[in-house]
Design a protein around this motif. Structure first.
Motif, PDB file in Angstrom:
ATOM      1  N   ASP A  50     -21.102  26.146  18.076  1.00  0.00           N
ATOM      2  CA  ASP A  50     -20.775  27.561  17.900  1.00  0.00           C
ATOM      3  C   ASP A  50     -21.477  28.318  19.027  1.00  0.00           C
ATOM      4  O   ASP A  50     -22.651  28.664  18.924  1.00  0.00           O
ATOM      5  N   GLU A  52     -21.135  31.326  20.223  1.00  0.00           N
ATOM      6  CA  GLU A  52     -21.586  32.698  19.936  1.00  0.00           C
ATOM      7  C   GLU A  52     -22.918  32.677  19.200  1.00  0.00           C
ATOM      8  O   GLU A  52     -23.817  33.465  19.494  1.00  0.00           O
ATOM      9  N   GLN A  53     -23.075  31.758  18.248  1.00  0.00           N
ATOM     10  CA  GLN A  53     -24.349  31.623  17.549  1.00  0.00           C
ATOM     11  C   GLN A  53     -25.430  31.162  18.513  1.00  0.00           C
ATOM     12  O   GLN A  53     -26.553  31.665  18.493  1.00  0.00           O
ATOM     13  N   ARG A  54     -25.092  30.200  19.358  1.00  0.00           N
ATOM     14  CA  ARG A  54     -26.059  29.712  20.354  1.00  0.00           C
ATOM     15  C   ARG A  54     -26.457  30.840  21.299  1.00  0.00           C
ATOM     16  O   ARG A  54     -27.623  30.998  21.646  1.00  0.00           O
ATOM     17  N   TYR A  84     -26.507  34.057  20.656  1.00  0.00           N
ATOM     18  CA  TYR A  84     -27.407  34.937  19.908  1.00  0.00           C
ATOM     19  C   TYR A  84     -28.830  34.364  19.881  1.00  0.00           C
ATOM     20  O   TYR A  84     -29.804  35.072  20.142  1.00  0.00           O
ATOM     21  N   GLU A  85     -28.949  33.074  19.556  1.00  0.00           N
ATOM     22  CA  GLU A  85     -30.263  32.445  19.465  1.00  0.00           C
ATOM     23  C   GLU A  85     -30.986  32.454  20.805  1.00  0.00           C
ATOM     24  O   GLU A  85     -32.189  32.731  20.876  1.00  0.00           O
TER      25      GLU A  85
END
Length: 112
Positions: A50, A52-54, A56-57
């Motif tokens: 993912d 987009e999640q990566r 963000y992180e």
């Protein structure tokens, strides 16, 4: 997780245990077990990342690093871009810099 049996080259699925149990049995009907020094653990590439999640992180971690160093905050502020009549703020500048860092790292990870 996957592993390659060093002796045969066969690739097998394993769990995180102290020994690797094969789907095969010996001549007595007991499952064949190998120790981890008899197999090579293989890293699986996941196509289900993912991004987009990566992103963000990574941006979150970059922002924490930037905010921990006054010089980096100053650099972020000097390089920030703003729309016309937009108020220049430190959080906006740091966020832009953190997102840029995350995007560069993601592109490197993707091999672009």
């Amino acid at each position: 997780m996957k592993a390659r049996i060093k002796e045969t080259g066969e690739i097998i699925n394993i769990s995180d245990y102290a020994r690797v149990t094969l789907d095969k049995c010996d001549s007595y009907g007991s499952p064949i077990e190998l120790s981890f020094d008899e197999v090579e653990i293989l890293q699986e590439r996941s196509d289900n990342i993912d991004w987009e999640q990566r992103r963000y992180e990574l941006a979150k971690a970059a922002m924490q690093g930037i905010l921990s160093d006054e010089e980096e905050v100053g650099y972020a502020c000097s390089e920030a871009t703003y729309k016309e009549n937009e108020i220049h703020t430190v959080p906006k500048a740091v966020a832009q810099f953190a997102i840029a860092c995350a995007d560069v790292l993601i592109n490197e990870l993707k091999g672009k």
